[in-house]
Scaffold this motif. Sequence first.
Motif, mmCIF file in Angstrom:
data_model
loop_
_atom_site.group_PDB
_atom_site.id
_atom_site.type_symbol
_atom_site.label_atom_id
_atom_site.label_comp_id
_atom_site.label_asym_id
_atom_site.label_seq_id
_atom_site.Cartn_x
_atom_site.Cartn_y
_atom_site.Cartn_z
ATOM 1 N N GLN A 3 -14.300 1.979 2.368
ATOM 2 C CA GLN A 3 -13.898 0.721 2.987
ATOM 3 C C GLN A 3 -12.413 0.806 3.336
ATOM 4 O O GLN A 3 -11.603 1.235 2.514
ATOM 5 N N LEU A 4 -12.092 0.393 4.546
ATOM 6 C CA LEU A 4 -10.716 0.470 5.036
ATOM 7 C C LEU A 4 -10.248 -0.926 5.450
ATOM 8 O O LEU A 4 -10.960 -1.620 6.188
ATOM 9 N N VAL A 5 -9.056 -1.283 5.003
ATOM 10 C CA VAL A 5 -8.499 -2.591 5.349
ATOM 11 C C VAL A 5 -7.074 -2.410 5.847
ATOM 12 O O VAL A 5 -6.208 -1.952 5.083
ATOM 13 N N GLU A 6 -6.849 -2.763 7.117
ATOM 14 C CA GLU A 6 -5.504 -2.652 7.707
ATOM 15 C C GLU A 6 -4.707 -3.926 7.477
ATOM 16 O O GLU A 6 -5.280 -5.023 7.346
ATOM 17 N N SER A 7 -3.402 -3.772 7.451
ATOM 18 C CA SER A 7 -2.494 -4.917 7.363
ATOM 19 C C SER A 7 -1.161 -4.527 7.977
ATOM 20 O O SER A 7 -0.920 -3.344 8.246
ATOM 21 N N GLY A 8 -0.325 -5.523 8.205
ATOM 22 C CA GLY A 8 1.024 -5.253 8.685
ATOM 23 C C GLY A 8 1.256 -5.537 10.155
ATOM 24 O O GLY A 8 2.380 -5.414 10.640
ATOM 25 N N GLY A 9 0.203 -5.903 10.864
ATOM 26 C CA GLY A 9 0.384 -6.219 12.270
ATOM 27 C C GLY A 9 1.130 -7.533 12.457
ATOM 28 O O GLY A 9 1.387 -8.267 11.497
ATOM 29 N N GLY A 10 1.491 -7.814 13.707
ATOM 30 C CA GLY A 10 2.181 -9.065 13.984
ATOM 31 C C GLY A 10 2.835 -9.051 15.349
ATOM 32 O O GLY A 10 2.541 -8.182 16.178
ATOM 33 N N LEU A 11 3.706 -10.026 15.554
ATOM 34 C CA LEU A 11 4.435 -10.168 16.814
ATOM 35 C C LEU A 11 5.868 -9.676 16.615
ATOM 36 O O LEU A 11 6.536 -10.086 15.655
ATOM 37 N N VAL A 12 6.318 -8.812 17.500
ATOM 38 C CA VAL A 12 7.662 -8.257 17.389
ATOM 39 C C VAL A 12 8.245 -8.110 18.795
ATOM 40 O O VAL A 12 7.497 -7.928 19.764
ATOM 41 N N GLN A 13 9.546 -8.203 18.890
ATOM 42 C CA GLN A 13 10.202 -8.013 20.180
ATOM 43 C C GLN A 13 10.305 -6.524 20.501
ATOM 44 O O GLN A 13 10.329 -5.676 19.602
ATOM 45 N N LEU A 18 7.528 -2.136 13.122
ATOM 46 C CA LEU A 18 6.482 -2.618 12.229
ATOM 47 C C LEU A 18 5.962 -1.446 11.425
ATOM 48 O O LEU A 18 5.979 -0.303 11.902
ATOM 49 N N ARG A 19 5.464 -1.734 10.226
ATOM 50 C CA ARG A 19 4.775 -0.713 9.458
ATOM 51 C C ARG A 19 3.373 -1.215 9.144
ATOM 52 O O ARG A 19 3.209 -2.238 8.468
ATOM 53 N N LEU A 20 2.404 -0.477 9.636
ATOM 54 C CA LEU A 20 1.013 -0.790 9.346
ATOM 55 C C LEU A 20 0.576 -0.036 8.087
ATOM 56 O O LEU A 20 1.006 1.092 7.850
ATOM 57 N N SER A 21 -0.287 -0.675 7.328
ATOM 58 C CA SER A 21 -0.880 -0.053 6.146
ATOM 59 C C SER A 21 -2.387 -0.099 6.264
ATOM 60 O O SER A 21 -2.942 -1.027 6.863
ATOM 61 N N CYS A 22 -3.026 0.883 5.685
ATOM 62 C CA CYS A 22 -4.490 0.910 5.634
ATOM 63 C C CYS A 22 -4.869 1.303 4.213
ATOM 64 O O CYS A 22 -4.631 2.443 3.800
ATOM 65 N N THR A 91 1.259 -2.861 22.666
ATOM 66 C CA THR A 91 0.437 -4.003 22.280
ATOM 67 C C THR A 91 -1.038 -3.633 22.282
ATOM 68 O O THR A 91 -1.565 -3.121 23.274
ATOM 69 N N ALA A 92 -1.694 -3.856 21.153
ATOM 70 C CA ALA A 92 -3.099 -3.481 20.995
ATOM 71 C C ALA A 92 -3.577 -3.897 19.610
ATOM 72 O O ALA A 92 -2.768 -4.291 18.762
ATOM 73 N N VAL A 93 -4.868 -3.793 19.405
ATOM 74 C CA VAL A 93 -5.422 -3.853 18.063
ATOM 75 C C VAL A 93 -5.405 -2.430 17.519
ATOM 76 O O VAL A 93 -5.894 -1.508 18.168
ATOM 77 N N TRP A 116 -14.311 3.056 9.722
ATOM 78 C CA TRP A 116 -13.307 2.328 10.485
ATOM 79 C C TRP A 116 -12.958 1.019 9.788
ATOM 80 O O TRP A 116 -13.812 0.381 9.172
ATOM 81 N N GLY A 117 -11.702 0.631 9.931
ATOM 82 C CA GLY A 117 -11.287 -0.684 9.465
ATOM 83 C C GLY A 117 -11.570 -1.736 10.516
ATOM 84 O O GLY A 117 -12.080 -1.436 11.604
ATOM 85 N N GLN A 118 -11.205 -2.971 10.200
ATOM 86 C CA GLN A 118 -11.503 -4.087 11.094
ATOM 87 C C GLN A 118 -10.422 -4.276 12.158
ATOM 88 O O GLN A 118 -10.632 -5.017 13.124
ATOM 89 N N GLY A 119 -9.288 -3.636 11.979
ATOM 90 C CA GLY A 119 -8.210 -3.694 12.952
ATOM 91 C C GLY A 119 -7.161 -4.743 12.622
ATOM 92 O O GLY A 119 -7.430 -5.734 11.935
ATOM 93 N N THR A 120 -5.960 -4.506 13.119
ATOM 94 C CA THR A 120 -4.861 -5.456 12.973
ATOM 95 C C THR A 120 -4.120 -5.542 14.310
ATOM 96 O O THR A 120 -3.875 -4.525 14.957
ATOM 97 N N GLN A 121 -3.801 -6.760 14.714
ATOM 98 C CA GLN A 121 -3.202 -6.977 16.025
ATOM 99 C C GLN A 121 -1.708 -6.700 15.994
ATOM 100 O O GLN A 121 -0.989 -7.200 15.109
ATOM 101 N N VAL A 122 -1.244 -5.928 16.957
ATOM 102 C CA VAL A 122 0.190 -5.708 17.168
ATOM 103 C C VAL A 122 0.522 -6.205 18.565
ATOM 104 O O VAL A 122 -0.079 -5.769 19.545
ATOM 105 N N THR A 123 1.474 -7.109 18.643
ATOM 106 C CA THR A 123 1.893 -7.654 19.923
ATOM 107 C C THR A 123 3.402 -7.461 20.072
ATOM 108 O O THR A 123 4.164 -7.888 19.206
ATOM 109 N N VAL A 124 3.787 -6.801 21.156
ATOM 110 C CA VAL A 124 5.195 -6.530 21.415
ATOM 111 C C VAL A 124 5.614 -7.320 22.650
ATOM 112 O O VAL A 124 5.083 -7.104 23.738
#
Length: 126
Positions: A3-13, A18-22, A91-93, A116-124
């Motif tokens: 089981q994989l769980v991503e975290s750390g996504g978000g909105l950034v300029q 950003l640092r993503l973790s899985c 910008t992507a999941v 595969w994990g469920q994904g985390t959104q990164v928006t730049v």
Amino acid sequence: QVQLVESGGGLVQAGGSLRLSCAASGRTFSNYIMGWFRQAPGKEREFVATISRGGGVTSYTDPVKGRFSISRDNAKNTVYLQMNSLKPEDTAVYYCAAVATTAQTVVSRSSRYDYWGQGTQVTVSS
């Protein structure tokens, strides 16, 4: 099963970081090659980075070379993606993925990955 769980996504300029973790659970994490992929709206999922079981081998897609860094901590069952100098086109999941292997190698083809994990959104923003 893994089981994989991503975290750390978000909105950034643009230009930010950003640092993503899985986080992985279920099986021996060090038996798996890990990869990061991303999918932007209207586009196919694409390879971003991969790391071998022991962390000694890595590979990146050209657009992120020099800006992104993949690493893993097998004691914590976690793989990371450090993303610096972010651009709006990043910008992507973002998804992490795992595939079991006995080799110290890397895999960039998404079809090779079993979990595969469920994904985390990164928006730049620009």
